[in-house]
Motif scaffolding. Structure first.
Motif, mmCIF file in Angstrom:
data_model
loop_
_atom_site.group_PDB
_atom_site.id
_atom_site.type_symbol
_atom_site.label_atom_id
_atom_site.label_comp_id
_atom_site.label_asym_id
_atom_site.label_seq_id
_atom_site.Cartn_x
_atom_site.Cartn_y
_atom_site.Cartn_z
ATOM 1 N N VAL A 169 0.825 -1.203 0.000
ATOM 2 C CA VAL A 169 0.000 0.000 0.000
ATOM 3 C C VAL A 169 0.863 1.258 0.000
ATOM 4 C CG1 VAL A 169 -1.504 1.385 1.492
ATOM 5 C CG2 VAL A 169 -2.091 -0.978 1.004
ATOM 6 N N LEU A 170 1.915 1.255 0.815
ATOM 7 C CA LEU A 170 2.673 2.489 1.034
ATOM 8 C C LEU A 170 3.795 2.731 0.024
ATOM 9 C CD1 LEU A 170 2.997 2.460 4.945
ATOM 10 C CD2 LEU A 170 1.338 3.691 3.527
ATOM 11 N N VAL A 171 4.580 1.705 -0.286
ATOM 12 C CA VAL A 171 5.783 1.930 -1.100
ATOM 13 C C VAL A 171 5.469 2.387 -2.526
ATOM 14 C CG1 VAL A 171 7.865 0.863 -2.053
ATOM 15 C CG2 VAL A 171 7.200 0.403 0.320
ATOM 16 N N ALA B 192 -5.843 0.181 5.159
ATOM 17 C CA ALA B 192 -6.967 1.036 4.766
ATOM 18 C C ALA B 192 -6.936 2.335 5.561
ATOM 19 C CB ALA B 192 -8.288 0.298 4.989
ATOM 20 N N GLY B 193 -6.665 2.221 6.861
ATOM 21 C CA GLY B 193 -6.551 3.417 7.689
ATOM 22 C C GLY B 193 -5.403 4.310 7.255
ATOM 23 N N ALA B 194 -4.278 3.697 6.892
ATOM 24 C CA ALA B 194 -3.115 4.460 6.433
ATOM 25 C C ALA B 194 -3.430 5.224 5.156
ATOM 26 C CB ALA B 194 -1.938 3.511 6.211
ATOM 27 N N LEU B 195 -4.175 4.593 4.257
ATOM 28 C CA LEU B 195 -4.537 5.251 3.001
ATOM 29 C C LEU B 195 -5.440 6.454 3.240
ATOM 30 C CD1 LEU B 195 -5.151 2.153 0.712
ATOM 31 C CD2 LEU B 195 -3.463 3.954 0.317
ATOM 32 N N VAL B 196 -6.401 6.300 4.126
ATOM 33 C CA VAL B 196 -7.284 7.428 4.440
ATOM 34 C C VAL B 196 -6.475 8.569 5.052
ATOM 35 C CG1 VAL B 196 -9.234 8.197 5.854
ATOM 36 C CG2 VAL B 196 -9.343 5.997 4.678
ATOM 37 N N CYS B 197 -5.510 8.224 5.882
ATOM 38 C CA CYS B 197 -4.625 9.233 6.474
ATOM 39 C C CYS B 197 -3.866 9.977 5.381
ATOM 40 C CB CYS B 197 -3.655 8.562 7.439
ATOM 41 S SG CYS B 197 -2.319 9.643 8.045
ATOM 42 N N GLY C 49 -5.490 -8.957 0.381
ATOM 43 C CA GLY C 49 -5.687 -8.003 1.468
ATOM 44 C C GLY C 49 -5.415 -6.576 1.040
ATOM 45 N N VAL C 50 -4.433 -6.392 0.176
ATOM 46 C CA VAL C 50 -4.107 -5.063 -0.337
ATOM 47 C C VAL C 50 -5.270 -4.507 -1.153
ATOM 48 C CG1 VAL C 50 -2.617 -3.778 -1.900
ATOM 49 C CG2 VAL C 50 -1.632 -5.441 -0.345
ATOM 50 N N MET C 51 -5.851 -5.329 -2.011
ATOM 51 C CA MET C 51 -6.960 -4.866 -2.845
ATOM 52 C C MET C 51 -8.156 -4.457 -1.994
ATOM 53 S SD MET C 51 -6.004 -4.823 -5.974
ATOM 54 C CE MET C 51 -4.499 -4.178 -5.245
ATOM 55 N N ILE C 52 -8.397 -5.202 -0.928
ATOM 56 C CA ILE C 52 -9.497 -4.851 -0.031
ATOM 57 C C ILE C 52 -9.186 -3.558 0.719
ATOM 58 C CG2 ILE C 52 -10.642 -5.578 2.115
ATOM 59 C CD1 ILE C 52 -10.795 -8.371 0.936
ATOM 60 N N ALA C 53 -7.924 -3.342 1.071
ATOM 61 C CA ALA C 53 -7.540 -2.086 1.723
ATOM 62 C C ALA C 53 -7.830 -0.897 0.815
ATOM 63 C CB ALA C 53 -6.060 -2.119 2.103
ATOM 64 N N PHE C 54 -7.453 -1.016 -0.439
ATOM 65 C CA PHE C 54 -7.697 0.077 -1.385
ATOM 66 C C PHE C 54 -9.191 0.316 -1.584
ATOM 67 C CE2 PHE C 54 -3.245 -0.124 -2.784
ATOM 68 C CZ PHE C 54 -2.991 1.221 -2.998
ATOM 69 N N SER C 55 -9.952 -0.748 -1.810
ATOM 70 C CA SER C 55 -11.390 -0.572 -2.052
ATOM 71 C C SER C 55 -12.091 0.001 -0.825
ATOM 72 C CB SER C 55 -12.033 -1.901 -2.467
ATOM 73 O OG SER C 55 -11.947 -2.861 -1.435
#
Length: 298
Positions: free
Chosen positions: A125-127, A179-184, A227-233
């Motif tokens: 998600v981050l890199v 998911a929380g990191a992305l919203v941040c 898990g990554v795809m679910i984090a993004f969605s």
């Protein structure tokens, strides 16, 4: 304060007028008895370790079992030279998740976030986002603090161990943290952050832990990509204003109840699920033979 619930953290955010990540940083300072600089230094080391684990991956290594290795490079090559359905960025994200999962199986240095088996979700998600958008390190650390706060609440109210709660507790927790990191990173509100975390947990609720031959390789590595795809969605839905009807803390508690309800055969014992399929059983026999513990052939 203790990181006992998402609701408690959000209340502190509103009460003190500080961002979510700042509340987590200050809690770390109090709980560990360290200065702000010490806390930031440790988080910075964690971020750099995560980023370096990505940078040194080559795809050359294979795990001792032979079950994994090279698929991260295969996906990276596909992302660069083909026309991925979801575009190059999404293919890069998937490649990152596979690469880190393989690095764990191949005994490379990784960051357990929150566990080694789920180590591919956060960096995936981050890199890629860090490189694509040339984000400053300060923003990455804010995202890391946010994710760690989410993980701390899950660890307190449910669990992060596959042996205790199934893979929902590992990949599910990692996906919620990401998911929380992305919203941040997108400047979302604390409420949007909670909705993203809740949706990630809901979409992986009940995921079993069934490692083939008892090794954290099949299907663990590919579940990192899922898990990554679910984090993004989940983050995208939350940022769009879509809400989880079930509050986040209740979703976490449901994860705990589901985990305790899972039979032991589906909690990292390699006795059920994919591990118990004909192929899973054959692979275990090929690796272990009549031995109690697996070791590579001489």
């Amino acid at each position: 304060m203790n990181l006992d619930s998402m609701q408690e953290i959000v209340a502190a955010v509103r009460r003190e007028g500080k961002p979510f990540w700042e509340i987590i940083l200050e809690t770390d300072m109090v709980n560990r008895g360290v200065s702000r600089g010490n806390s930031l230094e440790k988080m910075s080391r964690t971020w750099h370790t995560m980023k370096e684990a990505s940078e040194v991956y080559t795809g050359d290594r294979r795990s001792l079992s032979g079950l994994s290795g090279g698929q991260g490079k295969q996906m990276r090559d596909y992302a660069a030279s083909s026309a991925p359905i979801g575009g190059e960025f999404i293919a890069q994200v998937i490649a990152e998740a596979l690469s880190m999962g393989e690095s764990n199986a191949c005994m490379r240095r990784i960051v357990a976030a929150p566990t080694a088996g789920a180590c591919g979700v956060m960096p995936a998600v981050l890199v890629p986002l860090y490189w694509r958008e040339n984000l400053p390190e300060e923003k990455m650390l804010e995202a890391m603090y946010t994710a760690s706060g989410v993980g701390a609440v899950i660890a307190y109210r449910a669990c992060i161990s596959g042996a205790a709660g199934g893979c929902q507790a590992e990949i599910g927790s990692a996906s919620a943290m990401a998911a929380g990191a992305l919203v941040c990173l997108r400047g979302g509100t604390p409420e949007q952050l909670c909705h993203a975390v809740a949706m990630a947990i809901k979409n992986l609720l009940g995921l079993v832990c069934d490692p083939v031959a008892g090794l954290v390789e099949v299907p663990c590595i590919k579940r990192n990509a899922a898990g990554v795809m679910i984090a993004f969605s989940s983050a995208e839905m939350a940022l769009a204003g879509i809400e989880s009807k079930i509050p986040v803390d209740e979703c976490i508690e449901a994860m705990y109840r589901v985990g305790t309800a899972l039979p032991s055969s589906l909690r990292e014992t390699a006795q059920g699920g994919l591990a118990a399929t004909p192929t899973g059983t054959r692979l275990k026999e090929e690796l272990f033979g009549g031995r109690t513990h697996w070791r590579p052939a001489p």
